[in-house]
Motif scaffolding. Structure first.
Motif, PDB file in Angstrom:
ATOM      1  N   ILE A 222     -50.825   6.864 -43.915  1.00 42.18           N
ATOM      2  CA  ILE A 222     -49.987   6.940 -42.907  1.00 42.18           C
ATOM      3  C   ILE A 222     -49.818   8.266 -42.299  1.00 42.18           C
ATOM      4  O   ILE A 222     -49.901   8.716 -41.082  1.00 42.18           O
ATOM      5  CB  ILE A 222     -48.601   6.274 -42.912  1.00 42.18           C
TER       6      ILE A 222
ATOM      7  N   LYS B 243     -49.161   6.268 -37.199  1.00 42.85           N
ATOM      8  CA  LYS B 243     -48.867   4.774 -37.080  1.00 42.85           C
ATOM      9  C   LYS B 243     -50.024   3.932 -36.624  1.00 42.85           C
ATOM     10  O   LYS B 243     -50.670   4.012 -35.579  1.00 42.85           O
ATOM     11  CB  LYS B 243     -47.690   4.493 -36.272  1.00 42.85           C
TER      12      LYS B 243
ATOM     13  N   GLU C 137     -51.703  -0.193 -37.004  1.00 39.11           N
ATOM     14  CA  GLU C 137     -51.582  -1.654 -37.602  1.00 39.11           C
ATOM     15  C   GLU C 137     -52.751  -2.413 -37.801  1.00 39.11           C
ATOM     16  O   GLU C 137     -53.676  -2.265 -37.102  1.00 39.11           O
ATOM     17  CB  GLU C 137     -50.525  -2.331 -36.590  1.00 39.11           C
TER      18      GLU C 137
ATOM     19  N   ASP D 226     -54.214  -6.208 -38.838  1.00 39.07           N
ATOM     20  CA  ASP D 226     -54.088  -7.830 -39.190  1.00 39.07           C
ATOM     21  C   ASP D 226     -54.338  -8.393 -40.596  1.00 39.07           C
ATOM     22  O   ASP D 226     -53.815  -9.139 -41.015  1.00 39.07           O
ATOM     23  CB  ASP D 226     -54.861  -8.412 -38.198  1.00 39.07           C
TER      24      ASP D 226
ATOM     25  N   GLN E 215     -46.418  -1.263 -44.668  1.00 39.03           N
ATOM     26  CA  GLN E 215     -45.994  -0.349 -43.200  1.00 39.03           C
ATOM     27  C   GLN E 215     -47.172  -0.369 -42.396  1.00 39.03           C
ATOM     28  O   GLN E 215     -46.863  -0.186 -41.068  1.00 39.03           O
ATOM     29  CB  GLN E 215     -46.047   1.002 -43.805  1.00 39.03           C
ATOM     30  N   MET E 216     -48.359  -0.853 -42.823  1.00 38.32           N
ATOM     31  CA  MET E 216     -49.473  -0.853 -41.941  1.00 38.32           C
ATOM     32  C   MET E 216     -49.573  -2.177 -41.350  1.00 38.32           C
ATOM     33  O   MET E 216     -50.643  -2.408 -40.421  1.00 38.32           O
ATOM     34  CB  MET E 216     -50.889  -0.311 -42.556  1.00 38.32           C
ATOM     35  N   LEU E 217     -49.118  -3.168 -41.891  1.00 38.02           N
ATOM     36  CA  LEU E 217     -49.159  -4.553 -41.410  1.00 38.02           C
ATOM     37  C   LEU E 217     -48.638  -5.042 -40.156  1.00 38.02           C
ATOM     38  O   LEU E 217     -47.508  -4.738 -39.918  1.00 38.02           O
ATOM     39  CB  LEU E 217     -48.904  -5.418 -42.457  1.00 38.02           C
ATOM     40  N   ARG E 218     -49.535  -5.532 -39.194  1.00 39.85           N
ATOM     41  CA  ARG E 218     -48.904  -6.163 -37.935  1.00 39.85           C
ATOM     42  C   ARG E 218     -48.273  -7.383 -38.058  1.00 39.85           C
ATOM     43  O   ARG E 218     -48.460  -8.147 -39.039  1.00 39.85           O
ATOM     44  CB  ARG E 218     -49.960  -6.540 -37.165  1.00 39.85           C
ATOM     45  N   GLU E 219     -46.965  -7.711 -37.450  1.00 42.43           N
ATOM     46  CA  GLU E 219     -46.554  -8.926 -37.720  1.00 42.43           C
ATOM     47  C   GLU E 219     -47.486 -10.098 -37.574  1.00 42.43           C
ATOM     48  O   GLU E 219     -48.299  -9.904 -36.501  1.00 42.43           O
ATOM     49  CB  GLU E 219     -45.302  -8.776 -36.571  1.00 42.43           C
TER      50      GLU E 219
ATOM     51  N   GLY F 243     -49.564 -10.581 -39.808  1.00 41.78           N
ATOM     52  CA  GLY F 243     -50.699 -10.130 -40.675  1.00 41.78           C
ATOM     53  C   GLY F 243     -50.748 -10.399 -41.877  1.00 41.78           C
ATOM     54  O   GLY F 243     -49.586 -11.162 -42.586  1.00 41.78           O
TER      55      GLY F 243
ATOM     56  N   ASN G 121     -47.152 -11.586 -43.167  1.00 38.05           N
ATOM     57  CA  ASN G 121     -46.104 -10.726 -42.825  1.00 38.05           C
ATOM     58  C   ASN G 121     -45.554 -11.438 -41.390  1.00 38.05           C
ATOM     59  O   ASN G 121     -45.924 -11.510 -40.195  1.00 38.05           O
ATOM     60  CB  ASN G 121     -46.511  -9.300 -42.427  1.00 38.05           C
TER      61      ASN G 121
END
Length: 86
Positions: A3, A8, A10, A12, A34-38, A40, A83
């Motif tokens: 990161i 930042k 994101e 999937d 931290q890198m995962l999209r909602e 994902g 997530n």
């Protein structure tokens, strides 16, 4: 550190298959979340096969709310987390 380098971003889907030591799995997992999209998904390889992987993921599941839905795909060496809230 990913990161820090990329900023930042994101994703999937994140597939974690790195070092099998406890410390690396903790670090890789915290970076991945931290890198995962909602909505994902993170998949880890070698759960139930390597002690460092299994111990780290079990601890994260027990201690960190964002890992509470982490599940083992029974009969495989994969663990998965969707997530939904973070």
């Amino acid at each position: 550190w990913v990161i820090d380098i990329l900023g930042k971003i994101e994703f999937d889907f994140v597939f974690v298959d790195g070092s099998h030591t406890y410390e690396y799995v903790i670090n890789d997992s915290l970076q991945a979340i931290q890198m995962l999209r909602e909505g994902g998904i993170i998949v880890w390889h070698d759960y139930s096969r390597w002690d460092g992987v299994t111990r780290a993921l079990n601890e994260l599941r027990r201690l960190k709310a964002e890992f509470a839905q982490l599940r083992w795909i029974e009969g495989t060496t994969l663990a998965v987390l969707k997530n939904a809230e973070y």
